[in-house]
Motif scaffolding. Structure first.
Motif, PDB file in Angstrom:
ATOM      1  N   LYS A 139       1.795  11.075   2.291  1.00 49.59           N
ATOM      2  CA  LYS A 139       1.615   9.686   1.866  1.00 49.59           C
ATOM      3  C   LYS A 139       0.684   9.030   2.875  1.00 49.59           C
ATOM      4  O   LYS A 139       0.890   9.153   4.081  1.00 49.59           O
ATOM      5  CB  LYS A 139       2.943   8.940   1.824  1.00 49.59           C
ATOM      6  N   ILE A 170      -0.977   5.339   3.981  1.00 47.99           N
ATOM      7  CA  ILE A 170      -0.949   3.884   3.867  1.00 47.99           C
ATOM      8  C   ILE A 170      -2.279   3.410   4.436  1.00 47.99           C
ATOM      9  O   ILE A 170      -2.522   3.498   5.645  1.00 47.99           O
ATOM     10  CB  ILE A 170       0.241   3.260   4.620  1.00 47.99           C
ATOM     11  N   ASN A 196      -5.772  -1.496   3.917  1.00 52.65           N
ATOM     12  CA  ASN A 196      -5.549  -2.655   3.044  1.00 52.65           C
ATOM     13  C   ASN A 196      -4.119  -2.711   2.495  1.00 52.65           C
ATOM     14  O   ASN A 196      -3.802  -3.552   1.663  1.00 52.65           O
ATOM     15  CB  ASN A 196      -6.550  -2.657   1.885  1.00 52.65           C
ATOM     16  N   LYS A 252      -2.639  -0.425   0.634  1.00 45.07           N
ATOM     17  CA  LYS A 252      -2.482   0.436  -0.534  1.00 45.07           C
ATOM     18  C   LYS A 252      -1.902   1.785  -0.111  1.00 45.07           C
ATOM     19  O   LYS A 252      -2.307   2.346   0.901  1.00 45.07           O
ATOM     20  CB  LYS A 252      -3.835   0.643  -1.225  1.00 45.07           C
ATOM     21  N   GLU A 253      -0.947   2.297  -0.876  1.00 47.91           N
ATOM     22  CA  GLU A 253      -0.337   3.603  -0.602  1.00 47.91           C
ATOM     23  C   GLU A 253      -0.812   4.613  -1.631  1.00 47.91           C
ATOM     24  O   GLU A 253      -0.915   4.303  -2.814  1.00 47.91           O
ATOM     25  CB  GLU A 253       1.183   3.513  -0.652  1.00 47.91           C
ATOM     26  N   LEU A 254      -1.106   5.815  -1.168  1.00 45.13           N
ATOM     27  CA  LEU A 254      -1.407   6.898  -2.101  1.00 45.13           C
ATOM     28  C   LEU A 254      -0.809   8.190  -1.608  1.00 45.13           C
ATOM     29  O   LEU A 254      -0.605   8.380  -0.416  1.00 45.13           O
ATOM     30  CB  LEU A 254      -2.903   7.044  -2.359  1.00 45.13           C
ATOM     31  N   GLN A 292     -12.103   5.629   6.423  1.00 39.32           N
ATOM     32  CA  GLN A 292     -10.907   4.827   6.189  1.00 39.32           C
ATOM     33  C   GLN A 292     -10.049   4.718   7.436  1.00 39.32           C
ATOM     34  O   GLN A 292     -10.157   5.513   8.355  1.00 39.32           O
ATOM     35  CB  GLN A 292     -10.061   5.431   5.069  1.00 39.32           C
ATOM     36  N   HIS A 349      -5.899   4.559   8.246  1.00 40.73           N
ATOM     37  CA  HIS A 349      -4.625   4.834   7.569  1.00 40.73           C
ATOM     38  C   HIS A 349      -3.534   5.270   8.535  1.00 40.73           C
ATOM     39  O   HIS A 349      -3.797   5.596   9.680  1.00 40.73           O
ATOM     40  CB  HIS A 349      -4.792   5.898   6.468  1.00 40.73           C
TER      41      HIS A 349
END
Length: 121
Positions: free
Chosen positions: A71, A73, A76, A78-80, A95, A97
């Protein structure tokens, strides 16, 4: 007085920038295996449940040496979820994260970070 404030500001900014480098924020997980003015190649390893500190990557190519599920984070909020199989290669745009191993296997990848080229040289 102005010089000391400027000096302290520059020191704070340089420490902030260093703190965003994954080799600094998570030295127990990232190891630089090669670096020059064009690329930095890192080996990354973690175990299920492990979580990184917030850090940055420039545009990168990742090669999975093991299957994993993570996962991310993003900066911004947003989680993916990223799930890859052994042998997969994929592009990651620049990015910031935090990463967490949410799978049942260790993560083991090679990350090739692209470095900005100074055209003035």
């Amino acid at each position: 007085m102005k010089k000391s404030v400027l000096g302290l500001s520059l020191l704070w900014l340089s420490n902030y920038a260093l703190a965003e480098d994954p080799v600094v924020t998570d030295s127990n997980k990232y190891q630089v295996v090669f670096q020059n003015e064009r690329v930095r190649v890192m080996e990354y390893r973690d175990k299920p449940g492990d979580k990184t500190n917030r850090h940055n990557h420039p545009d990168s190519i990742v090669y999975a040496l093991s299957p994993f599920k993570r996962k991310l984070i993003l900066g911004n909020g947003k989680e993916l979820v990223v799930q890859k199989n052994e042998g997969e290669t994929y592009w990651v745009a620049a990015q910031s994260h935090v990463g967490e191993n949410i799978g049942i296997t260790d993560t083991h990848v090679i990350i090739v970070e692209l470095q900005e080229i100074d055209e003035s040289k």
